[in-house]
Motif scaffolding. Structure first.
Motif, PDB file in Angstrom:
ATOM      1  N   ILE A 182      -4.932  -4.182  -8.704  1.00 12.25           N
ATOM      2  CA  ILE A 182      -4.519  -2.866  -8.204  1.00 12.25           C
ATOM      3  C   ILE A 182      -5.751  -2.176  -7.636  1.00 12.25           C
TER       4      ILE A 182
ATOM      5  N   LEU B 177      -1.657  -4.550  -4.833  1.00 11.04           N
ATOM      6  CA  LEU B 177      -1.110  -3.196  -4.703  1.00 11.04           C
ATOM      7  C   LEU B 177      -2.243  -2.212  -4.487  1.00 11.04           C
TER       8      LEU B 177
ATOM      9  N   ALA C  47      -1.590   9.200  -7.884  1.00 11.93           N
ATOM     10  CA  ALA C  47      -0.293   8.563  -8.178  1.00 11.93           C
ATOM     11  C   ALA C  47      -0.324   7.972  -9.591  1.00 11.93           C
TER      12      ALA C  47
ATOM     13  N   THR D 213       8.676   8.723  -3.460  1.00  7.52           N
ATOM     14  CA  THR D 213       7.634   9.231  -4.348  1.00  7.52           C
ATOM     15  C   THR D 213       7.484   8.236  -5.505  1.00  7.52           C
ATOM     16  N   PRO D 214       6.373   8.323  -6.257  1.00  4.13           N
ATOM     17  CA  PRO D 214       6.155   7.345  -7.335  1.00  4.13           C
ATOM     18  C   PRO D 214       7.110   7.512  -8.522  1.00  4.13           C
TER      19      PRO D 214
ATOM     20  N   PHE E 264       7.334   1.716  -8.333  1.00  7.84           N
ATOM     21  CA  PHE E 264       6.318   0.825  -7.732  1.00  7.84           C
ATOM     22  C   PHE E 264       6.443  -0.589  -8.317  1.00  7.84           C
TER      23      PHE E 264
ATOM     24  N   CYS F 128       0.869  -1.171   0.000  1.00  7.60           N
ATOM     25  CA  CYS F 128       0.000   0.000   0.000  1.00  7.60           C
ATOM     26  C   CYS F 128       0.907   1.222   0.000  1.00  7.60           C
ATOM     27  N   THR F 129       0.740   2.089  -0.989  1.00  7.90           N
ATOM     28  CA  THR F 129       1.672   3.204  -1.177  1.00  7.90           C
ATOM     29  C   THR F 129       1.261   4.461  -0.398  1.00  7.90           C
ATOM     30  N   SER F 130       0.235   4.351   0.429  1.00  7.49           N
ATOM     31  CA  SER F 130      -0.241   5.518   1.178  1.00  7.49           C
ATOM     32  C   SER F 130       0.771   5.895   2.272  1.00  7.49           C
TER      33      SER F 130
ATOM     34  N   SER G 137      -3.054   1.895  -4.168  1.00  2.85           N
ATOM     35  CA  SER G 137      -2.506   3.234  -4.348  1.00  2.85           C
ATOM     36  C   SER G 137      -3.657   4.229  -4.522  1.00  2.85           C
ATOM     37  N   ALA G 138      -3.330   5.405  -5.005  1.00  2.00           N
ATOM     38  CA  ALA G 138      -4.346   6.450  -5.157  1.00  2.00           C
ATOM     39  C   ALA G 138      -4.405   6.900  -6.618  1.00  2.00           C
TER      40      ALA G 138
ATOM     41  N   LEU H  61      -7.485   1.226  -5.952  1.00  2.00           N
ATOM     42  CA  LEU H  61      -7.297   2.676  -5.898  1.00  2.00           C
ATOM     43  C   LEU H  61      -8.419   3.272  -5.057  1.00  2.00           C
TER      44      LEU H  61
END
Ligand code: AMP
Length: 629
Positions: free
Chosen positions: A362, A333, A339, A312-313, A321, A282-284, A335-336, A364
């Motif tokens: 993925i 995965l 991103a 950062t992405p 990523f 999770c990239t948050s 993410s938002a 989002l």
């Protein structure tokens, strides 16, 4: 999974919530079973698993030691410092106990609050888990917030200890944390007696003797600590997480323990399709609800490996990523949309470079997913993209396409259907009557909300009732403050906020908070802040400012000074993208600011009914102000 159809599963959850959630609670370890699944005696409050004793840290860490002590629990990847480190469940167990002993040595015990103001480093996760291990209540404050925001949260949560760090790093630039914390402590009415500083060697920091402790020293002192989990009531608060609303004062969303554990455990299986032993990325950020639930608690409660990413992405390139996903065989995965919009501006070949054979989907969330971005990700990666809609308040998705079931397909433009236990209903704004399929209404939910959702607002039950449950008198209905539309098959479409909350790159900001900060600038007489559509970030904050007499000549300098003022007070996350100067703001004759009309003009739309406008010239200034560079 064995359940035959999502429709039947969902129906069971809303028709027989007690039976449904009692079954789901079997997935969690209880030191003492609950006596009552749901206490309905005091609506709109709802207490889940009353009488049960459990511990979030036991469920996230200790419980897995028998089967997966050597499995990776936490993988730390920092593209800022170049560090990558893997902690097994046994390692995590050890580190959490060291942190717990450190907190205990500073007097922290059950019910005390601990504020965590940290970058994305493993110690931040250790601190969260250590708090819940002790029955202490953590409140993580996003590292992008500055001293005034931080001081407001300190004064509301009144922590016994703050855990922080010398600095974070973003895009290769060191961002000192300690000076901002020192400022916040000076501003605070109720500063804690003790501060723990994780010294990463990134920035010098001043130690205040008697107050500041270096974590390195504490860690050495407690290296062999054994700290048992404190069993707490299911309804015991696990954490407070502040979120913006329509007033300048952030709301402390308070979460329970047992309900949250049960709901998150269910969500990982049913919504995300995650299984024990798999890897979740999770990239948050741990400062947001997505980070709490899907970097820390849900993957660990499930016995998965979770990835903590500091970076950062787009650094070192826009494939980072996917490089991480390949290297750690990421299965899921999260993410938002922002991103993904950022990545879309880069070479599409970057999405093809890595082996993503382990990756199944993925996810989002956090802001509206525009169809072109969703389609681009799905087609470029050849993987399903799963939108999911929820809020800080709910702690886990309200709407999604459940991956644990094969019988619900996604629909473009829709985050999906109601998740278990959520009785979502679109209601007429004025009288609260349900609207027909296809019609616009306020996204609302009937009481009770399922486990895992907010218990109350920290220290302010009246505000909880007033804010969320009083939109429609005589109905026990929770308002999300989002507009939506539902099709005949139950898919919802989110159509924007009903209030003055804006969403910038998935970050929820209250326009009032930004207005209050700008108003405090000595050159400012009046200000209105609105959210304006932005191709990259979804929305951007634009401020319209009336300067005090005598300040007009230095207009350009004042714009820069106002931006710097917001940075210093609230943090760069809240800095308006544009600060436009005007000599008057459009208001109704009764003095109400016409933010909607300003916003419409900024977005090139018709401002609507302006019959109540006091001074038409004020509105005419807006397009001119926007046109100026
Ligand atoms: P936060 O509490 O910061 O997570 O913000 C919650 C708000 O973000 C919601 O009330 C929505 O306005 C918006 N939001 C979150 N997820 C989505 C989504 N998948 N689609 C549309 N809006 C979303």
């Amino acid at each position: 999974m064995s359940d035959p159809s999502y429709a039947a599963f969902y129906r069971h959850s809303v028709e027989s919530p007690e039976a449904f959630w009692a079954e789901q609670a079997q997935g969690i370890a209880w030191q003492r079973p609950w006596g009552q699944v749901l206490d309905r005696s005091n609506p709109p409050f709802a207490a889940w698993f009353v009488g049960g004793l459990t511990n979030l840290c036991h469920n996230a860490v200790d419980r897995h030691l028998a089967d997966r002590a050597e499995q990776a629990a936490l993988v730390y990847v920092s593209t800022e410092t170049g560090q990558e480190r893997t902690y097994s469940y046994a390692d995590l167990h050890r580190e959490v106990q060291i942190m717990a002993a450190s907190l205990q040595s500073l007097g922290v015990s059950q019910g005390d609050r601990v504020l965590i103001y940290m970058p994305m480093i493993p110690e931040a996760v250790f601190a969260m888990l250590a708090c819940v291990r002790l029955g202490a209540v953590h409140s993580v404050v996003f590292g992008g917030f500055a001293s005034v925001s931080l001081a407001a949260r300190i004064d509301d949560a009144r922590p016994k200890v703050i855990v922080s760090a010398d600095a974070g790093s973003r895009g290769g630039k060191v961002m000192p944390y300690k000076p901002l914390l020192d400022d916040a402590l000076r501003l605070s009415q109720h500063p804690p007696a003790q501060v723990i500083v994780v010294d990463r060697g990134l920035a010098d920091w001043a130690r205040q003797p008697g107050r500041d402790e270096s974590y390195g020293d504490l860690r050495a002192r407690h290296a062999l600590a054994k700290v048992p989990c404190v069993w707490v009531e299911s309804t015991h608060p696990s954490y407070i997480l502040y979120t913006s609303g329509t007033t300048g004062k952030p709301k402390g969303v308070q979460r329970d323990t047992g309900g949250y554990a049960v709901a998150l455990h269910l969500s990982m299986r049913v919504i995300y399709g995650g299984k024990p032993g798999e890897t979740f990325f999770c990239t948050s950020d741990i400062g947001w609800v997505v980070g709490h639930s899907y970097i820390v608690y849900a993957p660990l409660l499930t016995g998965m490996t979770t990835i903590l990413f500091e970076g950062t992405p787009v650094r070192p390139d826009a494939a980072v990523f996917w490089r991480v996903a390949q290297q750690y065989r990421v299965n899921l995965l999260f993410s938002a949309p922002t991103a993904m919009r950022v990545l879309r501006r880069h070479d599409p070949a970057l999405l093809q470079r890595h082996d993503l054979s382990a990756l199944r989907a993925i996810f989002l969330a956090g802001e509206p997913l525009d169809e072109p971005t969703g389609r681009w990700v799905a087609e470029s990666l050849g993987k399903p993209v799963v939108d999911n809609y929820w809020q800080t308040e709910t702690g886990w998705p309200i709407l999604a396409t459940p991956q644990g079931f094969a019988d619900v397909a996604s629909r473009p433009g829709s985050p999906g259907v109601s998740m278990p236990g959520y009785k979502v209903c679109l209601r007429n704004e004025t009288d609260g009557a349900p609207v027909a399929a296809g019609e616009k209404g306020v996204v609302a939910m009937d009481w009770p909300l399922p486990p895992g959702c907010l218990q109350t607002i920290w220290g302010d039950d009246a505000r909880f009732v007033q804010t969320y449950w009083s939109t429609y008198p005589n109905r026990q209905v929770y308002s999300t403050f989002d507009w939506g539309r539902q099709d005949a098959d139950g898919y919802l479409y989110i159509l924007g906020r009903t209030d003055d909350v804006i969403n910038v790159a998935g970050h929820r900001l209250g326009t009032r908070e930004i207005e209050e900060s700008i108003s405090a600038h000595p050159a400012v007489a009046e200000v209105a802040v609105v959210g304006v559509q932005d191709a990259l970030k979804g929305q951007a904050a634009w401020a319209f400012v009336v300067l005090r007499p005598g300040q007009i000549d230095a207009a350009a300098a004042q714009q820069a000074s106002i931006a710097a003022h917001v940075d210093a007070q609230l943090g760069a996350v809240a800095r308006p993208q544009r600060i436009c100067l005007v000599t008057a703001l459009p208001k109704t004759r009764s003095g109400k600011m016409l933010r909607r009309a300003i916003q419409a003009i900024c977005e090139g739309r018709d401002p609507g009914d302006l019959t109540t406008l006091e001074d038409p010239l004020a509105l005419q200034q807006i397009p001119d102000a926007i046109a100026r560079p």
